[in-house]
Design a protein around this motif. Structure first.
Motif, PDB file in Angstrom:
ATOM      1  N   LYS A 148     -12.024 -12.280  17.716  1.00 40.55           N
ATOM      2  CA  LYS A 148     -11.217 -12.290  16.494  1.00 40.55           C
ATOM      3  C   LYS A 148     -12.111 -12.220  15.264  1.00 40.55           C
ATOM      4  O   LYS A 148     -11.816 -11.515  14.293  1.00 40.55           O
ATOM      5  N   LEU A 166     -13.445  -8.643  14.783  1.00 35.71           N
ATOM      6  CA  LEU A 166     -12.423  -7.754  14.215  1.00 35.71           C
ATOM      7  C   LEU A 166     -12.234  -8.020  12.728  1.00 35.71           C
ATOM      8  O   LEU A 166     -12.086  -7.091  11.927  1.00 35.71           O
ATOM      9  N   GLU A 167     -12.244  -9.294  12.345  1.00 43.07           N
ATOM     10  CA  GLU A 167     -12.092  -9.631  10.926  1.00 43.07           C
ATOM     11  C   GLU A 167     -13.296  -9.144  10.124  1.00 43.07           C
ATOM     12  O   GLU A 167     -13.145  -8.624   9.009  1.00 43.07           O
ATOM     13  N   TYR A 183      -6.882  -1.195  13.996  1.00 41.05           N
ATOM     14  CA  TYR A 183      -7.525  -2.497  13.779  1.00 41.05           C
ATOM     15  C   TYR A 183      -8.340  -2.910  15.004  1.00 41.05           C
ATOM     16  O   TYR A 183      -8.135  -3.947  15.608  1.00 41.05           O
ATOM     17  N   SER A 184      -9.300  -2.075  15.359  1.00 42.49           N
ATOM     18  CA  SER A 184     -10.068  -2.315  16.579  1.00 42.49           C
ATOM     19  C   SER A 184     -11.521  -1.910  16.386  1.00 42.49           C
ATOM     20  O   SER A 184     -11.867  -1.161  15.464  1.00 42.49           O
ATOM     21  N   ASP A 219      -5.840  -4.535  17.620  1.00 40.12           N
ATOM     22  CA  ASP A 219      -6.519  -5.838  17.714  1.00 40.12           C
ATOM     23  C   ASP A 219      -7.416  -5.903  18.946  1.00 40.12           C
ATOM     24  O   ASP A 219      -7.472  -6.919  19.637  1.00 40.12           O
ATOM     25  N   LYS A 252      -3.262  -5.360  23.859  1.00 38.94           N
ATOM     26  CA  LYS A 252      -4.365  -6.087  23.248  1.00 38.94           C
ATOM     27  C   LYS A 252      -5.410  -6.353  24.321  1.00 38.94           C
ATOM     28  O   LYS A 252      -5.123  -6.980  25.328  1.00 38.94           O
TER      29      LYS A 252
END
Length: 276
Positions: A152, A155-156, A232-233, A248, A265
């Motif tokens: 996480k 990714l952020e 978003y990966s 994600d 996911k």
């Protein structure tokens, strides 16, 4: 990147202080910078950071969960104590993984004892300087920074960096495709019959065919993305994705993901093959 890099192999993981000690024989300047490779700190004034007085300087940031970090206690404008992952909250100022030292730090590390984790802690080494009466300067940074310890977090961090630094630059070949916004397509990449919406990055030698690449996606070198949808990966090098819709997601090097029909996911390590 136009730089020469010397790699020092630590061997057994014995802590950050041990890793710092391993470079003792290759440091030529009196002052040197330590920047943990899994941290992203958008701090631009490293020349000033290295112009510290005393024996060390550290970067700090206020955090809501100080028990997850090494923290520094500040009193009367001075660093008086450092503790690695304290059980009780003694400070909300976390070390963000950027340090500057003089060679004196090597002498302290030589006399360190392993912590309860069996490691030589960098916080104990800096505390050793303080106990010897040496000055440890500090700077408190504001805004975003990230310890990329989880998928996480990665990714952020990817999202933040693309949003801040992405630019529109198309070096590769584009055929019958729509490229919207800040999309960076590296040399020898091919985008064919596809849509890419930025901010996004496409690495060298990668092929995007009959696919949709959405915002905040980074694709590494020599990947093949075909008949797929990705948003978003982070896709690392030499990955093949065919017929999959995902978001994600973090896909490790040399992995294959094929024949997907629904949004998925996934967190996939290196050298994997997944059929969904």
């Amino acid at each position: 990147f136009g730089v020469n890099i010397t790699y020092i192999y630590q061997g057994k993981a014995r802590g950050l202080a041990d890793a710092v000690y391993r470079v003792k024989d290759v440091i030529t300047e009196d002052k040197f910078l330590v920047y943990l490779g899994d941290n992203i700190v958008p701090y631009d004034d490293f020349s000033s950071f290295l112009s510290f007085k005393g024996s060390a300087s550290i970067l700090l940031a206020k955090v809501d969960n100080p028990n997850s970090f090494g923290v520094a206690v500040i009193k009367d404008g001075k660093v008086v104590k450092l503790v690695e992952k304290p059980k009780e909250t003694i400070s909300d100022l976390a070390l963000v993984g950027v340090y500057a030292f003089t060679k004196e730090i090597f002498e302290v590390i030589e006399n360190l004892k392993p912590s309860w984790r069996g490691e030589l802690e960098i916080t104990d080494a800096i505390q050793g300087l303080i106990d010897k009466g040496r000055e440890v300067q500090y700077k408190i940074i504001e805004g975003w920074w990230k310890d990329t310890g989880t998928p996480k977090d990665i990714l952020e961090a990817n999202s933040f960096l693309l949003d801040k630094y992405a630019e529109r630059k198309i070096k590769g070949e584009v055929k019958g495709s729509s490229i919207d916004g800040r999309v960076f397509i590296e040399e020898s990449a091919l985008v064919e019959n596809s849509t890419i919406r930025g901010p996004a990055f496409i690495g060298k030698g990668s092929k995007i065919i009959n696919s949709y690449i959405g915002p905040f996606t980074s694709i590494g070198d020599n990947c093949v993305i075909e008949n797929s949808e990705i948003e978003y990966s982070v896709i690392l090098d030499n990955v093949r994705i065919e017929g999959v819709s995902m978001m994600d997601s973090l896909i490790g090097n040399n992995s294959n993901v094929i024949r997907g029909k629904k949004w998925t996911k996934l967190i996939i390590g290196e050298n994997s093959r997944v059929e969904v």
